[in-house]
Scaffold this motif. Structure first.
Motif, PDB file in Angstrom:
ATOM      1  N   HIS B 244       0.829  -1.214   0.000  1.00 30.02           N
ATOM      2  CA  HIS B 244       0.000   0.000   0.000  1.00 30.02           C
ATOM      3  C   HIS B 244       0.852   1.249   0.000  1.00 30.02           C
ATOM      4  O   HIS B 244       1.965   1.247   0.534  1.00 30.02           O
ATOM      5  CB  HIS B 244      -0.902   0.024   1.241  1.00 30.02           C
ATOM      6  CG  HIS B 244      -1.838  -1.136   1.325  1.00 30.02           C
ATOM      7  ND1 HIS B 244      -1.499  -2.309   1.975  1.00 30.02           N
ATOM      8  CD2 HIS B 244      -3.083  -1.318   0.824  1.00 30.02           C
ATOM      9  CE1 HIS B 244      -2.505  -3.166   1.871  1.00 30.02           C
ATOM     10  NE2 HIS B 244      -3.476  -2.603   1.185  1.00 30.02           N
ATOM     11  N   ALA B 288     -11.319   0.519  14.887  1.00 30.50           N
ATOM     12  CA  ALA B 288     -11.139   1.735  14.089  1.00 30.50           C
ATOM     13  C   ALA B 288     -11.392   1.381  12.626  1.00 30.50           C
ATOM     14  O   ALA B 288     -11.169   0.246  12.210  1.00 30.50           O
ATOM     15  CB  ALA B 288      -9.729   2.299  14.254  1.00 30.50           C
ATOM     16  N   THR B 289     -11.878   2.354  11.874  1.00 32.04           N
ATOM     17  CA  THR B 289     -11.907   2.170  10.423  1.00 32.04           C
ATOM     18  C   THR B 289     -10.609   2.722   9.852  1.00 32.04           C
ATOM     19  O   THR B 289      -9.986   3.618  10.424  1.00 32.04           O
ATOM     20  CB  THR B 289     -13.102   2.891   9.782  1.00 32.04           C
ATOM     21  OG1 THR B 289     -13.003   4.288  10.076  1.00 32.04           O
ATOM     22  CG2 THR B 289     -14.417   2.362  10.316  1.00 32.04           C
ATOM     23  N   GLU B 290     -10.207   2.141   8.724  1.00 32.98           N
ATOM     24  CA  GLU B 290      -8.970   2.577   8.071  1.00 32.98           C
ATOM     25  C   GLU B 290      -9.053   2.069   6.641  1.00 32.98           C
ATOM     26  O   GLU B 290      -9.477   0.934   6.424  1.00 32.98           O
ATOM     27  CB  GLU B 290      -7.773   1.939   8.794  1.00 32.98           C
ATOM     28  CG  GLU B 290      -6.424   2.318   8.210  1.00 32.98           C
ATOM     29  CD  GLU B 290      -5.284   1.477   8.779  1.00 32.98           C
ATOM     30  OE1 GLU B 290      -4.974   1.631   9.973  1.00 32.98           O
ATOM     31  OE2 GLU B 290      -4.725   0.668   8.012  1.00 32.98           O
ATOM     32  N   GLY B 291      -8.714   2.898   5.665  1.00 32.59           N
ATOM     33  CA  GLY B 291      -8.781   2.412   4.290  1.00 32.59           C
ATOM     34  C   GLY B 291      -8.452   3.483   3.289  1.00 32.59           C
ATOM     35  O   GLY B 291      -7.962   4.573   3.639  1.00 32.59           O
ATOM     36  N   GLU B 292      -8.742   3.162   2.042  1.00 34.79           N
ATOM     37  CA  GLU B 292      -8.337   4.007   0.921  1.00 34.79           C
ATOM     38  C   GLU B 292      -8.884   5.424   1.064  1.00 34.79           C
ATOM     39  O   GLU B 292     -10.087   5.631   1.281  1.00 34.79           O
ATOM     40  CB  GLU B 292      -8.845   3.379  -0.383  1.00 34.79           C
ATOM     41  CG  GLU B 292      -8.293   4.033  -1.625  1.00 34.79           C
ATOM     42  CD  GLU B 292      -8.908   3.447  -2.895  1.00 34.79           C
ATOM     43  OE1 GLU B 292      -9.529   2.373  -2.832  1.00 34.79           O
ATOM     44  OE2 GLU B 292      -8.771   4.097  -3.941  1.00 34.79           O
ATOM     45  N   THR B 297     -16.499   4.001   4.252  1.00 36.09           N
ATOM     46  CA  THR B 297     -16.327   2.594   4.639  1.00 36.09           C
ATOM     47  C   THR B 297     -17.097   1.669   3.704  1.00 36.09           C
ATOM     48  O   THR B 297     -16.560   0.663   3.231  1.00 36.09           O
ATOM     49  CB  THR B 297     -16.782   2.403   6.100  1.00 36.09           C
ATOM     50  OG1 THR B 297     -15.854   3.109   6.945  1.00 36.09           O
ATOM     51  CG2 THR B 297     -16.783   0.935   6.497  1.00 36.09           C
ATOM     52  N   ARG B 300     -15.411   1.405   0.474  1.00 33.06           N
ATOM     53  CA  ARG B 300     -14.176   0.612   0.589  1.00 33.06           C
ATOM     54  C   ARG B 300     -14.448  -0.893   0.526  1.00 33.06           C
ATOM     55  O   ARG B 300     -13.681  -1.629  -0.086  1.00 33.06           O
ATOM     56  CB  ARG B 300     -13.459   0.941   1.905  1.00 33.06           C
ATOM     57  CG  ARG B 300     -12.790   2.302   1.901  1.00 33.06           C
ATOM     58  CD  ARG B 300     -12.354   2.714   3.307  1.00 33.06           C
ATOM     59  NE  ARG B 300     -11.671   3.998   3.307  1.00 33.06           N
ATOM     60  CZ  ARG B 300     -11.407   4.701   4.402  1.00 33.06           C
ATOM     61  NH1 ARG B 300     -11.777   4.247   5.599  1.00 33.06           N
ATOM     62  NH2 ARG B 300     -10.775   5.844   4.315  1.00 33.06           N
ATOM     63  N   VAL B 301     -15.505  -1.355   1.185  1.00 29.74           N
ATOM     64  CA  VAL B 301     -15.730  -2.812   1.199  1.00 29.74           C
ATOM     65  C   VAL B 301     -16.564  -3.302   0.017  1.00 29.74           C
ATOM     66  O   VAL B 301     -16.491  -4.468  -0.338  1.00 29.74           O
ATOM     67  CB  VAL B 301     -16.367  -3.320   2.523  1.00 29.74           C
ATOM     68  CG1 VAL B 301     -15.408  -3.131   3.686  1.00 29.74           C
ATOM     69  CG2 VAL B 301     -17.695  -2.659   2.804  1.00 29.74           C
ATOM     70  N   THR B 306      -8.912  -4.475  -2.933  1.00 26.98           N
ATOM     71  CA  THR B 306      -8.008  -4.462  -1.772  1.00 26.98           C
ATOM     72  C   THR B 306      -6.827  -5.401  -1.988  1.00 26.98           C
ATOM     73  O   THR B 306      -6.854  -6.273  -2.858  1.00 26.98           O
ATOM     74  CB  THR B 306      -8.707  -4.956  -0.487  1.00 26.98           C
ATOM     75  OG1 THR B 306      -9.016  -6.351  -0.638  1.00 26.98           O
ATOM     76  CG2 THR B 306      -9.970  -4.191  -0.198  1.00 26.98           C
ATOM     77  N   GLU B 308      -4.722  -7.710   0.882  1.00 29.51           N
ATOM     78  CA  GLU B 308      -4.803  -8.021   2.312  1.00 29.51           C
ATOM     79  C   GLU B 308      -3.877  -9.199   2.616  1.00 29.51           C
ATOM     80  O   GLU B 308      -3.749 -10.107   1.799  1.00 29.51           O
ATOM     81  CB  GLU B 308      -6.254  -8.408   2.648  1.00 29.51           C
ATOM     82  CG  GLU B 308      -6.660  -8.239   4.083  1.00 29.51           C
ATOM     83  CD  GLU B 308      -6.928  -6.789   4.478  1.00 29.51           C
ATOM     84  OE1 GLU B 308      -6.149  -6.264   5.289  1.00 29.51           O
ATOM     85  OE2 GLU B 308      -7.912  -6.186   3.986  1.00 29.51           O
TER      86      GLU B 308
END
Lengths: 467, 467
Positions: B244, B288-292, B297, B300-301, B306, B308
């Motif tokens: 990433h 916590a949320t975390e992503g692009e 959220t 993102r999903v 992704t 992972e």
């Protein structure tokens, strides 16, 4: 530094060689793995066995010393001459974990001799190198007609060296009176090669930590949640990736503060050693060298500190696949330290460095094991001359100087007892310390016996006790 | 899209509820874990069990179809009306690995009902969601007085979905004649929540690989060699860290090539869903949320690809410490893909990206598992309307549209059969797919039965077959 060997010593060793090896094999059969709690009874059995064997050897005193962890063994054999110097031999009777399935050709705790090599966990690290003193002191007595050694001889053989010696310093402090010595002989290192006998002048220290990173409360579906929550295995990997900069220098701020740089003289001596990268790589079972820019391979392992990942784990490691974000991840990191580095300072800066890299949603548990300090004896120290002479007689050739990249609690003995530390080791790099198929070369093991037989007389004659 | 429910359907379901749950529990007791070779016989037993049960349900045809891997089950129940449309229901009878010690409160293969929830591996993913059709079709017949369904009903329940469906596409291609359908109903997804029934319009694809990094031929001593040879665990960690960029975008060159970006309309519809970050995090068991960067959220999903790490391992992971450089390290990586991404292209760029990052002295073995393509059905597709109406009757309320972040072989069915794919799922995010304590809400399971009972009639009335 070659000297003439003593035929009486050699005859005595030859006559007692078989019984000596049988005894050592008996000791090696005890799986005294200090890092694994289910072997605690074996570590104790190993201590009991050694104390009994030292009594049989002739030591008037041989005691098992309790610690809050695994027991140590102490033995003492006073000299006839009350003015004789006192020497403390240090070693350890515990061993690294070992299991047949790790890649051993034979059971690690069933010693076998093949091609004049003795294979067993602990053969070289460190039971073999402790045990050669038992025959060495008897050869010394037999060859000189003495009934007591030329020095006041003490042995301290600890049981937690492979677990970072967590109780060793306290033990040495508690028993400082009985351990008092003019010099410490550490029998837990190696030499350059079969053809190039060497005396080691220092060891690196060791700071170890475990970092557990907690993410989701359980493994979660990487489709349903992937891309939107932090993954603890990713965080673990990023920590490892951040350990070094692009020059392979450790990137933790403050890591190199205060280190004793290698002198030009020692750098020159090392450059003259018969180093061959190809055979070094064979001994390392590796296919390339890689390390800190601006340093040779020897400098990297002997004189430079490191950050290394000894273990990493998280998520699914079985056959096939499992599309999860793991609940947690584990890191086992170790830092080899050189003279001038303080383990407490290293722990402090590692914790601060890690804390900055833990994102929201991940909780880190960082545990440091008790550290081992680095240790270094000056090249021109007179004690090294006695040791090099004794070794030169045994090997009938010149003796050179090296250091060891490994770690031992020698520095604690130096600190607490105020005595210089000398390293006597006959192990060679191919012995496979901590690895499958650990072995010791039988010829070198017997040179260790012989060096021990010569050393006590040379020290008594040439060592000037501190006033 | 709320419609009036049918009291005859509800009465029939209520009368047969207990027997239905007993039967499902019997199926769930079979540990049909396709990823673990030692469960191969259980996967076969699961297929045999299902075929027998479908015959008892009334399907005139119920067959076990062999593949080079685990068997699938095919069943067929023709409509009375030869002009009726043909519908193929897709699901799977294999399950994810599960072991009590992973954190299950009870045996994963001994179903228990607590607080109106059925706990077992496969309860929601996917046995429960396959099985509701068996009672659904009988309720449909009972309430309408039919002796055959209003549509030509086919079922294809595969046995390798949790292993990446390696033989599924070939099976569908080989059996395309018998599988021919006007629409595919995928019963392997979920809905928003108990209170917000939804129809899923697409799933992400999945590319998975294992990377084994070989360093030294055996574990070696980190003191003797540390700092001078490459460590395969460090290389593994650096690969993960390089996945990433600083915006949490996948940094593999070419990864985003050609992806179908989310439309403003769908982005708007999703923004209106009752998303609550706190409860989403509870369902994710995360903190916590975390992503692009630049995406919510949900985006993102559901709509973003992704990278992972599902598993990482190397070196010593046991108690205490072991100061080694490990011989090898393992990575299990997975990539969720969205419409427009080609798994073959992803494999190619991942291999090239990894090859650039393997230093001298380390040998990498990279293995890709068979991939699953992404799948997406347009929001305005008429088939979605029938499904949403049937679901609206069961739930007595409006039905919204979502996507699933998970992956299934639906795209293969769409490709080979040329039929649109509709997703009917009643699972909710808290069901814990792939995790310990997987469960299905019994009330929702029965709403699934009811939706199935309404769907066949609605499709027959409103579905216009392709000319």
């Amino acid at each position: 530094m070659s000297q003439t060997p003593d035929s009486a010593v050699r005859t005595y060793i030859e006559q007692h060689r078989a019984a000596f090896l049988d005894d050592l094999a008996e000791w090696l059969r005890i799986p005294s793995v200090s890092a694994q709690p289910d072997h605690a009874a074996d570590v104790r059995r190993s201590a009991d066995w050694l104390a009994a064997r030292l009594t049989e050897t002739g030591f008037p005193t041989a005691e098992v010393w309790e610690t809050p962890g695994a027991p140590a063994v102490f033995a003492e054999w006073p000299a006839d001459d009350p003015e004789a110097p006192t020497v403390l031999v240090y070693g350890h009777h515990d061993v690294q974990p070992a299991a047949r399935e790790d890649g051993w050709d034979t059971d690690p705790f069933e010693p076998v001799v093949r091609e004049n090599r003795l294979y067993a966990r602990g053969a070289a690290d460190d039971k073999g190198q402790v045990f050669f003193h038992t025959l060495g002191v008897r050869a010394h007595l037999a060859a000189t007609g003495r009934t007591a050694p030329a020095v006041n001889l003490k042995l301290l053989i600890e049981g937690e060296e492979e677990s970072g010696s967590p109780h060793f310093r306290a033990l040495v402090e508690d028993r400082a009176d009985r351990l008092a010595a003019d010099a410490v002989i550490v029998s837990d290192t190696g030499m350059w090669s079969e053809d190039t006998p060497t005396v080691c002048t220092g060891m690196r220290g060791l700071a170890e930590c475990q970092i557990v990173l907690h993410g989701p409360d359980q493994d979660i579906h990487s489709g349903a949640f992937g891309g939107a929550v932090p993954n603890p295995a990713t965080v673990a990997a990023r920590l490892v990736a951040a350990l070094h900069d692009e020059h392979a220098r450790v990137a933790i701020p403050g890591f190199y503060d205060g280190i004793v740089e290698l002198s030009d003289r020692e750098r020159q001596l090392w450059a003259e050693l018969p180093f061959d990268e190809e055979s070094w790589l064979r001994e390392a079972h590796s296919y390339a060298t890689e390390g800190e820019a601006g340093h040779t391979t020897l400098e990297r392992v002997w004189a430079r500190p490191t950050a290394e990942v000894n273990g990493i784990g998280g998520g699914y490691q079985g056959p096939g696949s499992k599309t999860i974000i793991p609940s947690s991840a584990l890191l086992k990191l170790s830092f080899r330290l050189v003279a001038g580095q303080d383990p407490d300072h290293v722990e402090k800066i590692v914790r601060a460095w890690a804390a900055e890299r833990i994102p929201a949603g991940i909780r880190a548990e960082i545990t440091f094991l008790p550290a081992t300090r680095p240790c270094l004896t000056p090249l021109d120290h007179p004690g090294l001359q006695s040791l090099a002479r004794a070794m030169g007689r045994a090997f009938e050739g010149p003796v050179r100087f090296t250091r060891s990249g490994g770690s031992g609690p020698a520095a604690d003995l130096q600190d607490v007892l105020g005595a210089p530390v000398l390293f006597l080791g006959i192990s060679v790099p191919s012995d496979g310390w901590h690895a499958p198929n650990e072995k010791v070369e039988l010829d070198l093991l017997l040179k260790g016996v012989e060096t021990s037989a010569y050393l006590w007389g040379d020290l008594a004659e040439n060592w000037r006790r501190a006033p």
